[in-house]
Design a protein around this motif. Structure first.
Motif: not given
Length: 206
Positions: A59-66
């Motif tokens: 998940s690119g979204v989860i990685a970016t948010v983290t």
């Protein structure tokens, strides 16, 4: 190639990538004394963490948010001065404003109003579900905890008036819409999911 890894493993690995890259970016920023270079590094972190996670079918979204959460908590006062952090925040706020406008423009092109009218039933149920979930979080969790055991940083319990404001200010906007528009074409009921998402966002806006 579809990702066959368990969802929990996908989330864990995505978070790990975000944590590692966010911490690495913070460390690099601590040895830099130029706000333009730091801004460039924040942009590389945002898009780089997404691309790396997406490359490994995570998940690119989860990685970016983290990564953003890590940098936001480690950076100001540690990796960079408060003045440089404010400068970067201002630029990113402008980026967010522009991208939000683009997202809603895409919504207008992708979801005609007539299609929304055909999905009023599911949208209404989704709005009810969102309101119930919001009420549980605001009144039961936040309100209950603040009365039973005041949270750190709170001098007194959160008043009922502020709880009402928090409940009605639960805006779900560009991020949810962008995620819905980015759904792959082979996702079942893709159009309906997009209609429901935009219907809920439209309700919160109005």
């Amino acid at each position: 190639m579809p990702n066959s890894a368990p969802k929990s493993l996908t989330v864990a690995l995505s978070v790990a990538i975000g944590l590692g890259l966010g911490y690495l970016a913070a460390r690099l920023m601590s040895v830099v004394d130029d706000h333009l270079i730091e801004l460039t590094m924040s942009v590389v972190l945002a898009y780089g963490s997404y691309l790396i996670a997406d490359h490994f079918l995570l998940s690119g979204v989860i990685a970016t948010v983290t990564a953003g959460v890590v940098l936001g908590n480690v950076g100001p006062g540690r990796a960079m001065t408060a003045t440089r952090a404010d400068a970067i925040d201002t630029v990113w706020e402008f980026f967010a404003y522009l991208l939000t406008a683009v997202v809603f423009l895409l919504v207008g092109l992708a979801i005609p109003p007539a299609r929304l009218l055909g999905s009023l039933g599911p949208i209404a149920w989704a709005v009810v579900g969102a309101l119930i979930g919001r009420a549980i979080v605001v009144y039961l969790l936040l309100g209950g905890v603040s009365r039973a055991a005041p949270l750190p940083g709170l001098a007194e319990r959160v008043s009922s008036g502020w709880l009402h404001v928090l409940f009605w200010s639960g805006l779900r906007g560009a991020v949810a819409v962008a995620a819905a528009l980015a759904l792959p074409d082979d996702v079942p009921q893709r159009a309906l999911l997009q209609d429901i998402t935009f219907g809920v966002v439209l309700f919160t806006l109005l």
